[in-house]
Scaffold this motif. Structure first.
Motif, PDB file in Angstrom:
ATOM      1  N   MET A   1       0.826  -1.200   0.000  1.00 48.26           N
ATOM      2  CA  MET A   1       0.000   0.000   0.000  1.00 48.26           C
ATOM      3  C   MET A   1       0.867   1.260   0.000  1.00 48.26           C
ATOM      4  SD  MET A   1      -3.264  -0.333  -0.142  1.00 48.26           S
ATOM      5  CE  MET A   1      -4.463  -1.674  -0.136  1.00 48.26           C
ATOM      6  N   ARG A   2       1.884   1.255   0.854  1.00 50.67           N
ATOM      7  CA  ARG A   2       2.709   2.456   1.028  1.00 50.67           C
ATOM      8  C   ARG A   2       3.582   2.742  -0.191  1.00 50.67           C
ATOM      9  NH1 ARG A   2       5.238   0.823   4.983  1.00 50.67           N
ATOM     10  NH2 ARG A   2       7.356   0.528   4.191  1.00 50.67           N
ATOM     11  N   ARG A   3       4.142   1.704  -0.788  1.00 49.13           N
ATOM     12  CA  ARG A   3       5.136   1.905  -1.849  1.00 49.13           C
ATOM     13  C   ARG A   3       4.565   1.883  -3.269  1.00 49.13           C
ATOM     14  NH1 ARG A   3       9.929  -2.209   0.330  1.00 49.13           N
ATOM     15  NH2 ARG A   3      10.224  -1.234   2.387  1.00 49.13           N
ATOM     16  N   ILE A   4       3.472   1.160  -3.473  1.00 49.16           N
ATOM     17  CA  ILE A   4       2.991   0.967  -4.841  1.00 49.16           C
ATOM     18  C   ILE A   4       1.566   1.470  -5.066  1.00 49.16           C
ATOM     19  CG2 ILE A   4       2.467  -0.773  -6.604  1.00 49.16           C
ATOM     20  CD1 ILE A   4       4.753  -2.447  -5.480  1.00 49.16           C
ATOM     21  N   ILE A   5       0.625   0.977  -4.248  1.00 49.31           N
ATOM     22  CA  ILE A   5      -0.793   1.236  -4.517  1.00 49.31           C
ATOM     23  C   ILE A   5      -1.190   2.679  -4.207  1.00 49.31           C
ATOM     24  CG2 ILE A   5      -3.156   0.506  -4.073  1.00 49.31           C
ATOM     25  CD1 ILE A   5      -1.349  -1.576  -5.467  1.00 49.31           C
ATOM     26  N   LEU A   6      -0.894   3.150  -2.992  1.00 47.01           N
ATOM     27  CA  LEU A   6      -1.322   4.493  -2.613  1.00 47.01           C
ATOM     28  C   LEU A   6      -0.718   5.602  -3.479  1.00 47.01           C
ATOM     29  CD1 LEU A   6      -1.557   4.330   1.292  1.00 47.01           C
ATOM     30  CD2 LEU A   6      -3.418   4.431  -0.372  1.00 47.01           C
ATOM     31  N   PRO A   7       0.570   5.533  -3.851  1.00 45.94           N
ATOM     32  CA  PRO A   7       1.101   6.583  -4.730  1.00 45.94           C
ATOM     33  C   PRO A   7       0.370   6.668  -6.072  1.00 45.94           C
ATOM     34  CG  PRO A   7       2.900   5.401  -3.681  1.00 45.94           C
ATOM     35  CD  PRO A   7       1.645   4.648  -3.356  1.00 45.94           C
ATOM     36  N   GLN A   8       0.006   5.503  -6.628  1.00 47.61           N
ATOM     37  CA  GLN A   8      -0.733   5.511  -7.888  1.00 47.61           C
ATOM     38  C   GLN A   8      -2.172   5.989  -7.689  1.00 47.61           C
ATOM     39  OE1 GLN A   8      -0.041   2.119 -10.659  1.00 47.61           O
ATOM     40  NE2 GLN A   8       1.237   1.272  -9.014  1.00 47.61           N
ATOM     41  N   ALA A   9      -2.772   5.581  -6.584  1.00 49.58           N
ATOM     42  CA  ALA A   9      -4.143   6.003  -6.290  1.00 49.58           C
ATOM     43  C   ALA A   9      -4.206   7.504  -6.043  1.00 49.58           C
ATOM     44  CB  ALA A   9      -4.676   5.244  -5.076  1.00 49.58           C
ATOM     45  N   ALA A  10      -3.154   8.046  -5.425  1.00 53.82           N
ATOM     46  CA  ALA A  10      -3.110   9.479  -5.124  1.00 53.82           C
ATOM     47  C   ALA A  10      -3.162  10.300  -6.405  1.00 53.82           C
ATOM     48  CB  ALA A  10      -1.847   9.816  -4.335  1.00 53.82           C
TER      49      ALA A  10
END
Length: 224
Positions: free
Chosen positions: A137-146
């Motif tokens: 979540m911290r490194r891959i998913i959330l940055p893209q979702a942001a």
């Protein structure tokens, strides 16, 4: 007395200008806290953490399903009745808490949709190299979702700034509260509220420009 006092309006500008920092300060603090809380709520909803997921659903349902003004009154006037120690809570603190919880509920759903929108292959790739859910979540998913959610979050920030005007009902002398006092003392309600409306309008237009610039930048990034 003239029907429309332009001189009074001009003189009112520097008076109200002093309260803009408090309005923007409340909005900024509330937005920062709401963003952190919304991310946590969204992750809980996506991962479906037992018990917490049900609590999160209830939280989001309540704060999206009840008026913000009712929530502000509940925190400022209602909670001290149950917890006397909260009688020392200021109107500014109650407003920030209310705005934070209210907007975090809306933002959580937007962030959740953005997280779900991340290509499933990204999830699978992260899991295949042994990443934990938190790391993924911290490194891959959330940055893209942001990147996807950013324009919508700016919209919520705009709404949040306008919603700070309700803080005057808790005795907070911010932009709207100051305008209310000036109007009550001068009886020039039309002129006073036109000026305060222009203040909010200018702030929103500046943020709308920022939003458009952000969307253009994100579009270029995606195109690459």
């Amino acid at each position: 007395m003239s029907v429309f006092d332009l001189g009074y309006m001009v003189g009112l500008v520097p008076v109200l200008l002093k309260y803009v920092p408090l309005t923007l300060g409340m909005a900024s603090v509330s937005m920062a806290l709401a963003l952190v809380l919304a991310c946590l709520l969204a992750v809980v909803r996506v991962v479906r953490v037992p018990v917490l997921n049900q609590f999160t659903k209830l939280f989001i349902s309540f704060f999206r399903g009840t008026p913000l003004l009712v929530q502000l009154f509940l925190f400022y006037y209602g909670l001290p009745q149950l917890f006397p120690s909260l009688t020392a809570m200021t109107g500014v603190t109650a407003a920030i808490i209310g705005l934070t919880l209210h907007f975090s509920a809306y933002m959580a759903e937007s962030i959740r949709a953005a997280i779900i929108g991340v290509d499933r292959s990204q999830w699978e790739a992260a899991q295949s190299i042994g990443m934990t859910t938190a790391q993924m979540m911290r490194r891959i998913i959330l940055p893209q979702a942001a990147r996807v959610a950013a324009p919508t979050l700016v919209n919520y920030f705009i709404d949040l700034i306008k919603s700070t005007s309700l803080a005057f009902t808790l005795g907070v002398t911010e932009l709207m509260g100051a305008a209310q006092k000036e109007a009550a003392s001068s009886f020039l309600y039309f002129e006073t509220f036109i000026v305060v409306a222009i203040f909010y309008w200018v702030i929103v237009e500046v943020l709308s420009f920022v939003q458009q610039a952000l969307e253009a930048r994100l579009s270029k990034a995606v195109a690459r």
